[in-house]
Scaffold this active site. Sequence first.
Site, mmCIF file in Angstrom:
data_model
loop_
_atom_site.group_PDB
_atom_site.id
_atom_site.type_symbol
_atom_site.label_atom_id
_atom_site.label_comp_id
_atom_site.label_asym_id
_atom_site.label_seq_id
_atom_site.Cartn_x
_atom_site.Cartn_y
_atom_site.Cartn_z
ATOM 1 C CE1 TYR A 122 -4.197 3.596 -4.382
ATOM 2 C CE2 TYR A 122 -2.189 2.899 -5.485
ATOM 3 C CZ TYR A 122 -3.548 3.134 -5.512
ATOM 4 O OH TYR A 122 -4.262 2.887 -6.660
ATOM 5 C CE LYS B 110 -6.415 0.663 -5.546
ATOM 6 N NZ LYS B 110 -7.800 0.462 -6.038
#
Length: 270
Positions: A170, A174
């Site tokens: 994740y 990002k």
Amino acid sequence: MSSAMSKRLEGKTILITGASSGIGKSTALEFARTSPKSLKLILTARRIDALKSLAEEIKSEVGDGVQCLPAQVDMSKPSEIVSFVSNLPAEFKDIDVLVNNAGMVRGVAKSPEIDPEDINVMFATNVTGLITMTQEVMKGMSKHGESGQGDIIMIGSIAGREGYPGGSIYCATKAAVRTFTDALRKELIATRIRVIEIDPGQVETEFSLVRFGGDKAKADAVYKGVEPLTPDDIAEVVVFTAGRRENVVIADSLIFPNHQAAATVMHRKS
């Protein structure tokens, strides 16, 4: 009397991804409340029933001045995004503001035990989908005036600035969004297209519930002893950035609740 921000937003067409819940839903409501006289909202997500309910909620609260177009779009499927943008109704084609909010996380596994499917869906949704949507919408923005005009607003994360254990994939997605955004801002420097990144810290949404596969007890434990940000807190910042004078670019914002100082540095009350 309308505020200056309300007047600046009047008549604009705004596309919000991931609008069925959380920050996306709050952002749609905040735009509608801020400029209720003349606004068009394109609301996308996978859950069409939730989008239709949101459209009804907006209509009942602010009236007919805000037109809503709910649309089912899976951000992990680039072909679906391309088809959606190219087939928008004529009255919604001229997009002024894109809010790239859709994103997701799965699991807390550490290498080498991360499920390949989790890797694929996070990158497909958070990175490839976001870039595809941005490129498709930019094709229209580039036709606005001599040098193009519009706002591209990325909802990033503190996770894109610093990695943490159990969040490597994740965080990587990002970080990719953050780097893409930074490069895009430089590429568009000769245009009137503003590129804006808003990075929330801890916000209480369905995020943790999805991460833990629907295990509410585990999701609730994430917020034990703290007061996280709300989706409304971030929505207010999104609308504020879009409502600035054209020459004002809120390029980069990091937003924490008071108890947080970094991705994993938080004060929890006993």
